[in-house]
Design an enzyme around this catalytic site. Structure first.
Site, PDB file in Angstrom:
ATOM      1  N   GLY A  96      66.879 -14.573 108.867  1.00 26.05           N
ATOM      2  CA  GLY A  96      65.928 -13.656 108.248  1.00 26.05           C
ATOM      3  C   GLY A  96      64.533 -14.192 108.005  1.00 26.05           C
ATOM      4  O   GLY A  96      63.572 -13.441 108.018  1.00 26.05           O
ATOM      5  N   GLU A 124      62.825 -18.862 102.298  1.00 27.72           N
ATOM      6  CA  GLU A 124      63.824 -17.784 102.377  1.00 27.72           C
ATOM      7  C   GLU A 124      63.122 -16.447 102.609  1.00 27.72           C
ATOM      8  O   GLU A 124      61.993 -16.253 102.173  1.00 27.72           O
ATOM      9  CB  GLU A 124      64.590 -17.693 101.048  1.00 27.72           C
ATOM     10  N   ASP A 125      63.827 -15.538 103.248  1.00 27.71           N
ATOM     11  CA  ASP A 125      63.299 -14.170 103.369  1.00 27.71           C
ATOM     12  C   ASP A 125      63.477 -13.424 102.054  1.00 27.71           C
ATOM     13  O   ASP A 125      62.569 -12.782 101.547  1.00 27.71           O
ATOM     14  CB  ASP A 125      63.981 -13.410 104.521  1.00 27.71           C
ATOM     15  N   ASP A 141      68.753 -12.561  96.838  1.00 24.87           N
ATOM     16  CA  ASP A 141      69.490 -11.392  96.341  1.00 24.87           C
ATOM     17  C   ASP A 141      70.389 -11.873  95.193  1.00 24.87           C
ATOM     18  O   ASP A 141      69.973 -11.897  94.045  1.00 24.87           O
ATOM     19  CB  ASP A 141      70.265 -10.803  97.517  1.00 24.87           C
ATOM     20  N   LYS A 199      65.168 -10.068  94.419  1.00 27.97           N
ATOM     21  CA  LYS A 199      65.731  -8.913  93.696  1.00 27.97           C
ATOM     22  C   LYS A 199      66.227  -9.440  92.350  1.00 27.97           C
ATOM     23  O   LYS A 199      67.413  -9.810  92.231  1.00 27.97           O
ATOM     24  CB  LYS A 199      66.907  -8.315  94.472  1.00 27.97           C
ATOM     25  N   PHE A 255      68.682  -2.067  99.581  1.00 30.12           N
ATOM     26  CA  PHE A 255      68.762  -2.715 100.895  1.00 30.12           C
ATOM     27  C   PHE A 255      67.455  -2.530 101.657  1.00 30.12           C
ATOM     28  O   PHE A 255      66.966  -1.417 101.810  1.00 30.12           O
ATOM     29  CB  PHE A 255      69.930  -2.145 101.698  1.00 30.12           C
ATOM     30  N   VAL A 256      66.884  -3.633 102.116  1.00 30.97           N
ATOM     31  CA  VAL A 256      65.610  -3.573 102.849  1.00 30.97           C
ATOM     32  C   VAL A 256      65.769  -4.102 104.271  1.00 30.97           C
ATOM     33  O   VAL A 256      66.709  -4.847 104.575  1.00 30.97           O
ATOM     34  CB  VAL A 256      64.482  -4.330 102.095  1.00 30.97           C
ATOM     35  N   ASP A 263      67.368  -7.810 108.969  1.00 28.28           N
ATOM     36  CA  ASP A 263      68.081  -6.915 109.887  1.00 28.28           C
ATOM     37  C   ASP A 263      69.045  -5.977 109.168  1.00 28.28           C
ATOM     38  O   ASP A 263      69.381  -6.168 107.997  1.00 28.28           O
ATOM     39  CB  ASP A 263      68.909  -7.746 110.874  1.00 28.28           C
ATOM     40  N   ARG A 295      64.735  -6.381 112.984  1.00 26.58           N
ATOM     41  CA  ARG A 295      63.963  -7.572 112.615  1.00 26.58           C
ATOM     42  C   ARG A 295      62.540  -7.507 113.150  1.00 26.58           C
ATOM     43  O   ARG A 295      61.632  -8.132 112.612  1.00 26.58           O
ATOM     44  CB  ARG A 295      64.633  -8.846 113.163  1.00 26.58           C
TER      45      ARG A 295
HETATM   46  P1  5GP Z   1      71.949 -14.039  98.597  1.00 24.87           P
HETATM   47  O1  5GP Z   1      72.730 -15.201  99.098  1.00 24.87           O
HETATM   48  O2  5GP Z   1      70.773 -14.418  97.719  1.00 24.87           O
HETATM   49  O3  5GP Z   1      72.831 -13.005  97.959  1.00 24.87           O
HETATM   50  O4  5GP Z   1      71.367 -13.302  99.848  1.00 24.87           O
HETATM   51  C1  5GP Z   1      70.497 -13.930 100.696  1.00 24.87           C
HETATM   52  C2  5GP Z   1      70.604 -13.439 102.108  1.00 24.87           C
HETATM   53  O5  5GP Z   1      71.236 -12.151 102.208  1.00 24.87           O
HETATM   54  C3  5GP Z   1      69.220 -13.248 102.657  1.00 24.87           C
HETATM   55  O6  5GP Z   1      68.743 -14.435 103.238  1.00 24.87           O
HETATM   56  C4  5GP Z   1      69.415 -12.125 103.651  1.00 24.87           C
HETATM   57  O7  5GP Z   1      69.841 -12.650 104.886  1.00 24.87           O
HETATM   58  C5  5GP Z   1      70.529 -11.307 103.066  1.00 24.87           C
HETATM   59  N1  5GP Z   1      70.004 -10.161 102.299  1.00 24.87           N
HETATM   60  C6  5GP Z   1      69.947 -10.022 100.952  1.00 24.87           C
HETATM   61  N2  5GP Z   1      69.427  -8.829 100.600  1.00 24.87           N
HETATM   62  C7  5GP Z   1      69.139  -8.203 101.773  1.00 24.87           C
HETATM   63  C8  5GP Z   1      68.568  -6.924 102.080  1.00 24.87           C
HETATM   64  O8  5GP Z   1      68.205  -6.095 101.213  1.00 24.87           O
HETATM   65  N3  5GP Z   1      68.401  -6.661 103.396  1.00 24.87           N
HETATM   66  C9  5GP Z   1      68.780  -7.508 104.391  1.00 24.87           C
HETATM   67  N4  5GP Z   1      68.559  -7.111 105.646  1.00 24.87           N
HETATM   68  N5  5GP Z   1      69.337  -8.704 104.146  1.00 24.87           N
HETATM   69  C10 5GP Z   1      69.499  -9.052 102.837  1.00 24.87           C
END
Ligand code: 5GP
Length: 186
Positions: free
Chosen positions: A53, A108-109, A112, A140, A161-162, A168, A174
């Site tokens: 991402g 990081e992108d 979450d 978030k 969700f984005v 993606d 992407r």
């Molecule tokens: P975390 O481990 O913090 O829960 O999530 C991180 C990863 O989940 C991000 O690097 C991304 O790949 C994916 N992710 C989290 N939220 C979103 C979202 O809203 N959209 C998309 N496409 N990927 C997300």
């Protein structure tokens, strides 16, 4: 140069609308680059992107940084083809660089739940870097479950969700140049 900039998109049968325009993204990323320039003057950091991402954000951020810097990548999996995190994270690719004694910026992108960045932080810290900071384009805050310190945040967004700008939905979207949010959640 032309970019893929529609106001609404359909991706894998779901409707999305623009949340952050290309211009808004560009301006904020320039600010983050300037901040990193100031904070890392004379330090030559290694930017470590978390694939897949973060690849577009990292490419744009790096071009807004004018001090000498290097790049490397981790690859993780967590979402699979779903719109919610599986709660599991696996490393798919390690970095090549020797980061002992180096200043590291994890890129990081989106943060979450915080699981992915927490996981990477644990791996990185075992390699004895001189310092580690985290930059995430998106965060978030309402979804965070794991303790993480995100030093530079591009935008705080609601727990929806984005898509686009590197992120993606089941591997598609992407290449969208703006950030989109799922319409169903509005
Ligand atoms: P975390 O481990 O913090 O829960 O999530 C991180 C990863 O989940 C991000 O690097 C991304 O790949 C994916 N992710 C989290 N939220 C979103 C979202 O809203 N959209 C998309 N496409 N990927 C997300």
């Amino acid at each position: 140069m032309s970019f893929y900039l529609p106001d609404t998109v359909n991706c894998n049968g779901e409707e999305f609308r623009v949340l952050l325009s290309e211009e808004v993204l560009r301006k904020r990323i320039a600010e983050l680059g300037k901040q990193i320039d100031e904070d890392y003057k004379d330090k030559k950091p290694i930017l470590i992107g978390v694939l897949n991402g973060a690849f577009i954000f990292l490419a744009d951020l790096m071009r807004c940084i004018s001090i000498p810097c290097e790049v490397d990548f981790y690859k993780l999996s967590s979402y699979g083809d779903e719109k919610v995190s599986s709660g599991n994270v696996e490393q798919r690719k390690d970095i090549d660089a020797n980061i002992e004694g180096r200043h590291i910026i994890l890129v990081e992108d989106i943060v979450d739940t915080g699981l992915s960045i927490n996981y990477i932080m644990n791996i990185v810290e075992k390699k004895n870097p001189k310092s580690v900071k985290v930059v995430s384009l998106l965060c978030k805050p309402e979804s965070i479950k794991y303790h993480v310190k995100v030093d530079y945040i591009g935008f705080e967004i609601p727990p929806k969700f984005v898509l686009g700008y590197g992120l993606d939905y089941a591997q598609e979207g992407r290449n969208l140049a703006q950030l989109y949010v799922l319409k169903e959640n509005d």
